[in-house]
Design a protein around this motif. Structure first.
Motif, PDB file in Angstrom:
ATOM      1  N   GLY A 645      86.373  71.103  48.478  1.00  0.00           N
ATOM      2  CA  GLY A 645      87.032  71.255  47.183  1.00  0.00           C
ATOM      3  C   GLY A 645      88.005  70.148  46.824  1.00  0.00           C
ATOM      4  N   ASP A 646      89.019  70.528  46.056  1.00  0.00           N
ATOM      5  CA  ASP A 646      90.007  69.549  45.580  1.00  0.00           C
ATOM      6  C   ASP A 646      90.870  69.006  46.717  1.00  0.00           C
ATOM      7  OD1 ASP A 646      89.340  69.578  42.805  1.00  0.00           O
ATOM      8  OD2 ASP A 646      90.271  71.549  42.639  1.00  0.00           O
ATOM      9  N   TYR A 647      91.077  69.821  47.749  1.00  0.00           N
ATOM     10  CA  TYR A 647      91.826  69.354  48.920  1.00  0.00           C
ATOM     11  C   TYR A 647      91.092  68.170  49.544  1.00  0.00           C
ATOM     12  CZ  TYR A 647      93.933  69.565  53.642  1.00  0.00           C
ATOM     13  OH  TYR A 647      94.555  69.271  54.828  1.00  0.00           O
ATOM     14  N   ARG A 648      89.790  68.299  49.696  1.00  0.00           N
ATOM     15  CA  ARG A 648      88.986  67.196  50.235  1.00  0.00           C
ATOM     16  C   ARG A 648      89.053  65.976  49.321  1.00  0.00           C
ATOM     17  NH1 ARG A 648      82.753  68.286  51.349  1.00  0.00           N
ATOM     18  NH2 ARG A 648      82.734  68.591  49.094  1.00  0.00           N
ATOM     19  N   LYS A 649      88.940  66.214  48.023  1.00  0.00           N
ATOM     20  CA  LYS A 649      88.972  65.099  47.067  1.00  0.00           C
ATOM     21  C   LYS A 649      90.279  64.302  47.193  1.00  0.00           C
ATOM     22  CE  LYS A 649      87.317  66.219  43.017  1.00  0.00           C
ATOM     23  NZ  LYS A 649      87.270  66.773  41.632  1.00  0.00           N
ATOM     24  N   ALA A 650      91.396  65.029  47.338  1.00  0.00           N
ATOM     25  CA  ALA A 650      92.706  64.368  47.449  1.00  0.00           C
ATOM     26  C   ALA A 650      92.837  63.627  48.782  1.00  0.00           C
ATOM     27  CB  ALA A 650      93.818  65.403  47.314  1.00  0.00           C
ATOM     28  N   LEU A 651      92.368  64.233  49.870  1.00  0.00           N
ATOM     29  CA  LEU A 651      92.421  63.572  51.181  1.00  0.00           C
ATOM     30  C   LEU A 651      91.591  62.292  51.187  1.00  0.00           C
ATOM     31  CD1 LEU A 651      92.100  66.594  53.650  1.00  0.00           C
ATOM     32  CD2 LEU A 651      94.116  65.153  53.352  1.00  0.00           C
ATOM     33  N   LEU A 652      90.402  62.353  50.588  1.00  0.00           N
ATOM     34  CA  LEU A 652      89.532  61.172  50.558  1.00  0.00           C
ATOM     35  C   LEU A 652      90.146  60.063  49.710  1.00  0.00           C
ATOM     36  CD1 LEU A 652      85.984  62.804  50.308  1.00  0.00           C
ATOM     37  CD2 LEU A 652      87.055  61.756  52.308  1.00  0.00           C
ATOM     38  N   ALA A 653      90.863  60.449  48.648  1.00  0.00           N
ATOM     39  CA  ALA A 653      91.555  59.439  47.829  1.00  0.00           C
ATOM     40  C   ALA A 653      92.631  58.742  48.664  1.00  0.00           C
ATOM     41  CB  ALA A 653      92.167  60.087  46.593  1.00  0.00           C
TER      42      ALA A 653
END
Length: 659
Positions: A645-653
Motif C-alpha cells: 500500500g501507501d506505506y510501501r510507496k513512501a518507503l520506496l520513495a
C-alpha cells in the motif's frame, strides 16, 4: 601447514579396508555405518588404493558396488569421495553441461576457485574420462562474455609471480575504473584480461587501490556494470582472489539457509575441500555467520548422510569457541577496507525550485473534504529535505492558522502515519521521541537505545539531548539512568555525554588500547573488563578505534567483536558489538538491521521505519550498496516484497531507487 579436515589414516592397509567394505555390503542389506566410518576416515589417495585392492581381491568394481548398495544423497556423497579430485571436478562439469540446460553455478564455482595445476589436472581428467575436449564442450554450451571468461580460466595460465609492481597495480586499477564506471557502456574485455590473468597477490592490491580511487569496492562496480552469469562469474573470481575459504563458506551457508538444502552444492564443496582448506572454511564460517558449519549441517541434514558430512567437517567450532588465523586475516582485511574514506550519501536531497507555500497548499488540498489524497502527501513529504519540511510546517501555519502535524495525524493512520509524521520532525526530535518511547511504560526497549546511542556522532547526541529536554522537561541522562542499570547504564550515560574524541588515530596509543582490551589475565575481575572496554569504545574517535581493532587482531589473532561475544553477555555485549560494527562500517550495520527487520515471517515495521527516516539524508545510499553486497538482493526489492500500500510507496520513495 595442512588445513584439510581429512588426513591419511595411520596404519592404513588397502587389502584390509577392501575386505571390510566387501563384508559391509555382503548378504541382505548393507552396513552403512561401517562404510561411512571407513571411507570418511581415509584420504583420497588411500581410497584410490582401496578401489584397486577391491578389484584385485574380488574382481569387482568398488564404485559400482557402492552405487548398487547405497541410495540417494548418501550414495552421491560416498561415491564422490571415491573419485580422485580432478575426476570429481570433471564429473561435476560433465553433469553441469549435459542434457537440457546448463548448471552455470557449478561451472562458476569450479573454474573460479581452482589453481592453475588443478585446472590442468581437470582438463586431462575430462579428456581421459569422456574422450572429449573440455574447452570445446564449454564453448558449445555457453555464450558471450561468460563463455570468454570461462575459456580464459580453462587455460590455467594465471600469473603466479609473488613479486608485484606498484606501477602496474595502479595502472590495472585505473584501467578497470575506466573500463566500467568512467565509460559509457562497459569494456568487458579489460575486466576479462585483468581478472583472468593477473596473480592473486597482484589482484588483491589492485582491489585495494580500486577502492581508494573509485570510493567503492570492485564488487559493487561489477554489479553495476556487468550482468547475468558473466557478472556472477566475475564476482566469484574476485571473492576467490580475496579469500577462497570465505567464498566457500558463503556457498555452504547459502546451500543450507532457508527452506530446502542444495545438496549437490553441499556435497561438492564438502568433498572437494576436505583435503585442502576445510579448517579455514570452518573458521570463516563461524566468524561470518555466528554459528559453526558443524551445527548448521547437523540442523539441516539427517541420517547417514548427516553423519558422513559431519565426519568430513571434522569438528564443532561452537564447542571449541576458538578463532583462527584465516578468520583473523578475513577480519583484518575488512578492517582495512573500512578505514578507506568513502563519501556518505543520503537518498533524499533538497528539492530544486522549492516553494514552501505551494507545498503547504498541496498538502491542505490533499486533506480537505472527504477522503485523503495519500499519494500527494507522500510525493511532497518524501521528496523534500528535512530543512524544507520545517519550512512547510511554518508556511502551513501562516497560511491556514492550523497545525500541519495535527492535520496529518487526524488524516493518516497506521504505518504510513508513523512514517510521515516521523519525517516531519527534525532528526533530533525524532531520535528523542524514539528514545522516550523506549524507556517509558513497562519494560525497556534496549535495542532502540543501543541502535541510536551507539551510532550517533557528538553533534547529533547533543542535539538529541536538547530536543529531549525541550519535549519532556527532563534530561535524557536522568531517564537512561533511572531505566537501566549496571554496566549497561554506564555505557549509555557515557555515550549520552556526546564527548567522544574527534581527533585522528594515535598509533602508540592504539597499541596500548589494544593491549588493554586483550588483557584477560586471571587477576582481572569481570568489573574491570567492562570498564576497560567502556573507557576505550565509548570515548575514542572512530579513526583511532579502527586502528585499535587492527592492532587487536595482530596481537591476538582474534577479532574484537568475537572477543566481546565470548567474554560478555546480554545488553552490555549487544551495546559494545553495536559500537564496534558502527565504527567498522556504519552503513553495513544498518543494512543488517534492515534485513533482519524484513526477513522471515512478519515485518518489524518500527525498526524499518526508524532506520529509513533517520538515515535517508545521511547514508541510505551507502546502506543500499552494503545491503546488496551482503544479501545478494536490493533493499528496494525487499521493501517491495515485504510491505504494501501507501506505506510501501513512501518507503520506496525514501529508498530512492532499485540497485
Amino acid at each position: 601447514v595442512y588445513r584439510g579436515s581429512v588426513k591419511d589414516f595411520q596404519g592404513f592397509d588397502a587389502n584390509q579396508d577392501a575386505e571390510a567394505l566387501y563384508n559391509a555390503m555382503k548378504g541382505f542389506g548393507s552396513d552403512k555405518e561401517a562404510i561411512l566410518d571407513l571411507i570418511t576416515s581415509r584420504s583420497n589417495k588411500q581410497r584410490v588404493e582401496i578401489c584397486q585392492a577391491y578389484k584385485a581381491l574380488y574382481g569387482k568394481d568398488l564404485i559400482a558396488d557402492l552405487k548398487y548398495e547405497l541410495t540417494g544423497k548418501f550414495e552421491r556423497l560416498i561415491v564422490s569421495l571415491m573419485r580422485p579430485p580432478a575426476y570429481g571436478d570433471a564429473k561435476e562439469i560433465k553433469d553441469a553441461i549435459s542434457g537440457v540446460g546448463t548448471d552455470e553455478k557449478c561451472l562458476i564455482e569450479i573454474l573460479a576457485s581452482r589453481t592453475n595445476q588443478e585446472i590442468h589436472d581437470l582438463v586431462a581428467a575430462y579428456k581421459d574420462a569422456y574422450e572429449r575436449d573440455l574447452e570445446a564442450d564449454i564453448v558449445g554450451d555457453t555464450s558471450g562474455h561468460f563463455k570468454k571468461m570461462l575459456v580464459v580460466l580453462l587455460q590455467g595460465a594465471r600469473e603466479e609471480d609473488d613479486v608485484v609492481s606498484e606501477d602496474l597495480v595502479e595502472q590495472d586499477a585505473k584501467d578497470l575504473l575506466e573500463a566500467g564506471e568512467l565509460k559509457w557502456g562497459t569494456d568487458e574485455a579489460q575486466f576479462i584480461y585483468i581478472l583472468g590473468r593477473r596473480s592473486r597477490q597482484h589482484l588483491r592490491l589492485v582491489f585495494d587501490e580500486y577502492l581508494k580511487i573509485a570510493g567503492k569496492p570492485i564488487e559493487r562496480s561489477i554489479r553495476g556494470e556487468l550482468s547475468g552469469d558473466f557478472e556472477k562469474l566475475m564476482l566469484a573470481v574476485v571473492k576467490c582472489i580475496r579469500s577462497t575459504a570465505e567464498y566457500f563458506a558463503e556457498r555452504l551457508y547459502k546451500a543450507m539457509k532457508g527452506l530446502g538444502t542444495r545438496d549437490n552444492t553441499l556435497i561438492r564443496i564438502m568433498v572437494s575441500r576436505s583435503e585442502i582448506d576445510m579448517l579455514d572454511i570452518r573458521e570463516v564460517f563461524r566468524t561470518k555467520y555466528e554459528k559453526s558449519l558443524y551445527n548448521m549441517i547437523k540442523e539441516d541434514t539427517s541420517g547417514e548422510y548427516k553423519k558422513a558430512l559431519l565426519k568430513l567437517c571434522g569438528g564443532d567450532d561452537d564447542a571449541a569457541g576458538e578463532f583462527f588465523p584465516e578468520a583473523a586475516q578475513v577480519a583484518y582485511r575488512m578492517w582495512e577496507l573500512s578505514a578507506v574514506k568513502v563519501e556518505l550519501r543520503g537518498t533524499v536531497q533538497p528539492a530544486g525550485d522549492f516553494n514552501d507555500d505551494g507545498d503547504a497548499q498541496v498538502l491542505r488540498k490533499a486533506m480537505k473534504g472527504l477522503g485523503t489524497d495519500e499519494g500527494a502527501i507522500i510525493e511532497v513529504v518524501t521528496k523534500r529535505s528535512n530543512a524544507q519540511r520545517q519550512q512547510i510546517l511554518k508556511a502551513y501555519k501562516a497560511h491556514y492558522g492550523r497545525d500541519l502535524m495535527a492535520d496529518l495525524k487526524s488524516e493518516l493512520s497506521g504505518s504510513l502515519a508513523k512514517l510521515i509524521l516521523g519525517l516531519m520532525l527534525t532528526p533530533a526530535q525524532y531520535d528523542a521521541k524514539q528514545l522516550r518511547k523506549a524507556v517509558e511504560g513497562a519494560g525497556t526497549d534496549e535495542g532502540v537505545l543501543i541502535e541510536i546511542m551507539a551510532t550517533r556522532n557528538n553533534q547529533e547526541i547533543r542535539a538529541i539531548n536538547e530536543a529531549y529536554q525541550e519535549a519532556y522537561h527532563k534530561s535524557l541522562e536522568d531517564d537512561l539512568s533511572s531505566d537501566t542499570s549496571g554496566h549497561f547504564k554506564r555505557i549509555l550515560v557515557s555515550l549520552a555525554l556526546g564527548n567522544r574524541d574527534e581527533g585522528p588515530e594515535n598509533q602508540t596509543q592504539a597499541h596500548e588500547d589494544a593491549k588493554k582490551l586483550a588483557d584477560v589475565s586471571g587477576s582481572d575481575s569481570s568489573d574491570s573488563l567492562e570498564t576497560r572496554f567502556l573507557s576505550i569504545l565509548c570515548t575514542r574517535s572512530y579513526p583511532h578505534l579502527r586502528r585499535v581493532f587492527q592492532e587487536f587482531i595482530k596481537m591476538t589473532n582474534h577479532d574484537v567483536e568475537h572477543a566481546i561475544k565470548k567474554r560478555m553477555s546480554g545488553d552490555v555485549r549487544d551495546a559494545f558489538v553495536a559500537i564496534v560494527r558502527s565504527v567498522k562500517n556504519k552503513p553495513a550495520f544498518f543494512a543488517d538491521k534492515l534485513y533482519k527487520s524484513m526477513k522471515g515471517a512478519g515485518t518489524d515495521e518500527r525498526t524499518l521505519t526508524r532506520i529509513m527516516i533517520s538515515r535517508s539524508e545521511i547514508d541510505l545510499f551507502n546502506i543500499r550498496g552494503e545491503f546488496i553486497d551482503l544479501f545478494d538482493k536490493s533493499l528496494h526489492h525487499m521493501i517491495e516484497k515485504d510491505t504494501s500500500g501507501d506505506y510501501r510507496k513512501a518507503l520506496l520513495a525514501l529508498c530512492g531507487g532499485e540497485d
